[in-house]
Scaffold this motif. Structure first.
Motif, PDB file in Angstrom:
ATOM      1  N   TRP A  55       0.828  -1.203   0.000  1.00 29.34           N
ATOM      2  CA  TRP A  55       0.000   0.000   0.000  1.00 29.34           C
ATOM      3  C   TRP A  55       0.860   1.249   0.000  1.00 29.34           C
ATOM      4  CZ3 TRP A  55      -3.441  -2.243   4.451  1.00 29.34           C
ATOM      5  CH2 TRP A  55      -4.225  -3.274   3.923  1.00 29.34           C
ATOM      6  N   SER A  60      -2.948   4.453   2.823  1.00 30.86           N
ATOM      7  CA  SER A  60      -2.688   4.852   4.206  1.00 30.86           C
ATOM      8  C   SER A  60      -3.653   5.957   4.639  1.00 30.86           C
ATOM      9  CB  SER A  60      -1.239   5.337   4.343  1.00 30.86           C
ATOM     10  OG  SER A  60      -0.952   5.725   5.671  1.00 30.86           O
ATOM     11  N   SER A 281      -4.032   4.615  10.227  1.00 27.79           N
ATOM     12  CA  SER A 281      -2.909   4.526   9.284  1.00 27.79           C
ATOM     13  C   SER A 281      -1.710   3.845   9.930  1.00 27.79           C
ATOM     14  CB  SER A 281      -2.506   5.929   8.807  1.00 27.79           C
ATOM     15  OG  SER A 281      -3.563   6.558   8.121  1.00 27.79           O
ATOM     16  N   SER A 285       0.562   0.166   9.016  1.00 24.34           N
ATOM     17  CA  SER A 285       1.875   0.657   8.578  1.00 24.34           C
ATOM     18  C   SER A 285       2.806  -0.458   8.110  1.00 24.34           C
ATOM     19  CB  SER A 285       2.546   1.462   9.696  1.00 24.34           C
ATOM     20  OG  SER A 285       2.729   0.671  10.856  1.00 24.34           O
ATOM     21  N   THR A 288       2.426  -0.853   4.480  1.00 20.56           N
ATOM     22  CA  THR A 288       2.570   0.398   3.751  1.00 20.56           C
ATOM     23  C   THR A 288       4.031   0.616   3.362  1.00 20.56           C
ATOM     24  OG1 THR A 288       0.754   1.340   5.051  1.00 20.56           O
ATOM     25  CG2 THR A 288       2.165   2.879   3.855  1.00 20.56           C
ATOM     26  N   ALA A 291       6.966   3.371   5.127  1.00 20.56           N
ATOM     27  CA  ALA A 291       6.008   3.588   6.211  1.00 20.56           C
ATOM     28  C   ALA A 291       6.393   4.713   7.159  1.00 20.56           C
ATOM     29  CB  ALA A 291       5.823   2.292   7.003  1.00 20.56           C
ATOM     30  N   THR A 294       5.110   7.651   5.033  1.00 24.32           N
ATOM     31  CA  THR A 294       3.755   7.506   4.475  1.00 24.32           C
ATOM     32  C   THR A 294       2.695   7.368   5.557  1.00 24.32           C
ATOM     33  OG1 THR A 294       4.690   6.438   2.512  1.00 24.32           O
ATOM     34  CG2 THR A 294       2.333   6.168   2.890  1.00 24.32           C
TER      35      THR A 294
END
Length: 537
Positions: A55, A60, A281, A285, A288, A291, A294
């Motif tokens: 992602w 996120s 979010s 993480s 992601t 991270a 983001t």
């Protein structure tokens, strides 16, 4: 905000070995060269890359934005908010709430940048408590946060059911909508369980499909927003007409029965609940990319977007509401269904209710994604009963067993609808309190126990960090006090706010779990605080 270079871990020494296959051996440098920056960072925190990581910023952002669903939150709690202090208190308290929520989101974004792990606020609390209090903070917040998110999932399903069941009133069907009638509660329970099955059922899909779910959830929220901003005022102008500016900006009410100042303060009971959960979010993480930047951006941007977009909705609803006697006399489980019927007509209100239901379903689905990752991360560190089974990861690199646990517990919570209308309401009243108190505890730890740590965060507040953290701590302590207060006076068994009792029970579970779990079965103190050895290159 300032940014710095990506951190690297220094050589570890005397660090306890991992407790389970999901934790990494910090002293083992093997395969480090083959890892990307996210995996190396996660290894430095003491964990292996176990979940799929694909992602980006939009996912996120959507994880928190869709979990907040500002339109749905304002609509669901609107009648309570108007009654506590009146329109003047509602909109002004919302503005104040936005300011301090943005500060809290910035503080949590900074610590997320330093600690981008799926445990999110649980892991942040443990690190903010330092070596002396970290384990205690971690266990307590683990129970607070997992309970809060699972309860939110259950309460969302009931809120969704209420939109559907309100059509009974709109179409004058010969069936009761009185919550004191067990027949209605039985139907409400069945519908809520069905919605839970649909919403959480999407959590069992391949993780690659989640990108589509995030996009659909965000799209429906924005469609809901624009339909209300454009369509509703046109319909109101052609029906009963708008409230005056004097009513919207200066009118006060006291529907709670509380003393005047207290009554005004209770408006924060609603505004606080609308803008809580933006740390989602952080929960995702570990799935992601990049991270440490983001996820932090996802937390802060989603809180700011939800708060700013929510303000025109609050003002719009205040202008478009009928007088309070009419609003409170609508009779439907969800008053906005009747309000839409009064303004948009039968066909229009059906369309809006479908949008509301879809929005809440996807809201619950995304909240389920965040909640299951939190439960999985807490189990990974051995905090929960049967942690080994709960923390297992499927071949698709998703926490399938954590999803099952979340689904089962939420389904059991919904069963409390059946005994009485007070039982389930009492449970959901405590949904926001543990998260807000967790925010406060993290800020307390960062202000007084570990004020000089996490200096390496790539998303940083710089020299303002400690001041803003202190402000966030005071704000969230204040909100916790408001959420513990009764919202109707005089206080009786029916109007008593049971959230302090439920919150106390959850805290006791956390303390007992902390007391009986051996140190070597959790993230040991030799590993806790290892992040403090991560320095800038």
């Amino acid at each position: 905000m300032s940014s710095s270079k990506a951190p690297a871990s220094v050589g570890a020494s005397n660090v306890a070995p991992p407790n389970n296959p999901l934790q990494s051996d910090m002293d083992d440098a093997a395969d480090a060269d083959s890892m990307d920056s996210d995996e190396r960072y996660l290894k430095a925190l003491g964990y292996k890359q176990s979940l799929h990581r694909q992602w980006k910023l939009f996912e996120s952002f959507s994880a928190s934005f869709a979990a907040l669903y500002f339109v749905g939150g304002i609509r669901t709690t609107f009648s309570i908010g108007v009654g506590a202090g009146g329109p003047a208190a509602y909109w002004s308290s919302y503005v104040v709430t936005c300011i301090f929520v943005f500060i809290t989101a910035a503080v949590l974004a900074e610590i997320c940048s330093a600690l981008p792990a799926a445990g999110s606020i649980y892991f942040w609390a443990a690190e903010s408590g330092g070596r002396r209090y970290g384990r205690l903070f971690g266990f307590i917040v683990a129970w607070w946060s997992t309970t809060a998110w699972t309860t939110f999932v259950a309460s969302n399903c009931q809120a969704t059911a209420n939109f559907l069941l309100s059509e009974i009133t709109v179409f004058n069907l010969s069936f009761t909508t009185d919550t004191t009638d067990v027949k209605f509660r039985a139907v409400q329970w069945i519908v809520s369980e069905a919605i839970l099955f649909i919403s959480i059922g999407m959590n069992y899909l391949d993780p690659k499909v989640y990108k589509t779910i995030f996009r659909l959830a965000t799209g429906i929220i924005m469609l809901d927003f624009f339909l209300n901003i454009i369509w509703l005022p046109i319909a109101v102008s052609k029906s009963y007409g708008f409230q005056s500016a004097k009513f919207v900006f200066t009118q006060t009410y006291n529907e709670t029965g509380a003393p005047p100042v207290w009554n005004w303060m209770l408006s924060y009971f609603v505004t606080a609940g609308v803008l809580v959960g933006f740390e989602a979010s952080g929960h995702v993480s570990e799935e992601t990319k990049n991270a440490s930047i983001t996820a932090a951006r996802g937390i802060f941007s989603s809180a700011v977007a939800s708060g700013l977009l929510g303000f025109p909705i609050v003002i719009l609803f205040l202008f478009c509401t009928p007088d309070l006697d009419t609003l409170y006399g609508l009779g439907a489980p969800q008053p906005f269904v009747s309000l839409y019927a009064m303004t948009l007509g039968q066909g229009g209100q059906v369309f809006m209710v479908v949008i509301c239901i879809l929005g809440l379903i996807f809201n619950t689905t995304v909240a389920g994604v965040a909640s299951s990752r939190l439960i999985w991360a807490v189990a990974r560190d051995g905090v929960l009963p049967f942690s080994g089974w709960i923390s297992a990861v499927s071949e698709k690199k998703e926490p399938r067993n954590a999803i099952i646990i979340m689904h089962a517990v939420a389904a059991l919570l919904l069963c409390t609808i059946l005994p009485s209308p007070v039982a389930f309401t009492s449970l959901v009243s405590a949904a926001g309190v543990p998260t807000i108190t967790a925010y406060a505890l993290i800020c307390f730890g960062r202000t007084f126990i570990t004020p000089h740590n996490f200096k390496h965060a790539r998303w940083s507040l710089g020299r303002f960090s400690r001041l803003l953290t202190f402000i966030a701590m005071i704000w969230n302590l204040y909100l916790a006090g408001v959420l513990f207060s009764p919202i109707e006076f005089p206080v009786t068994a029916e109007t008593f706010n049971y959230s302090p009792v439920i919150f106390g029970a959850i805290t006791i579970f956390g303390l007992v779990s902390w007391w009986i779990t051996p140190d070597d079965k959790w993230l040991p103190s030799a590993r806790l605080g290892k992040v403090h050895q991560i320095v800038e290159e």
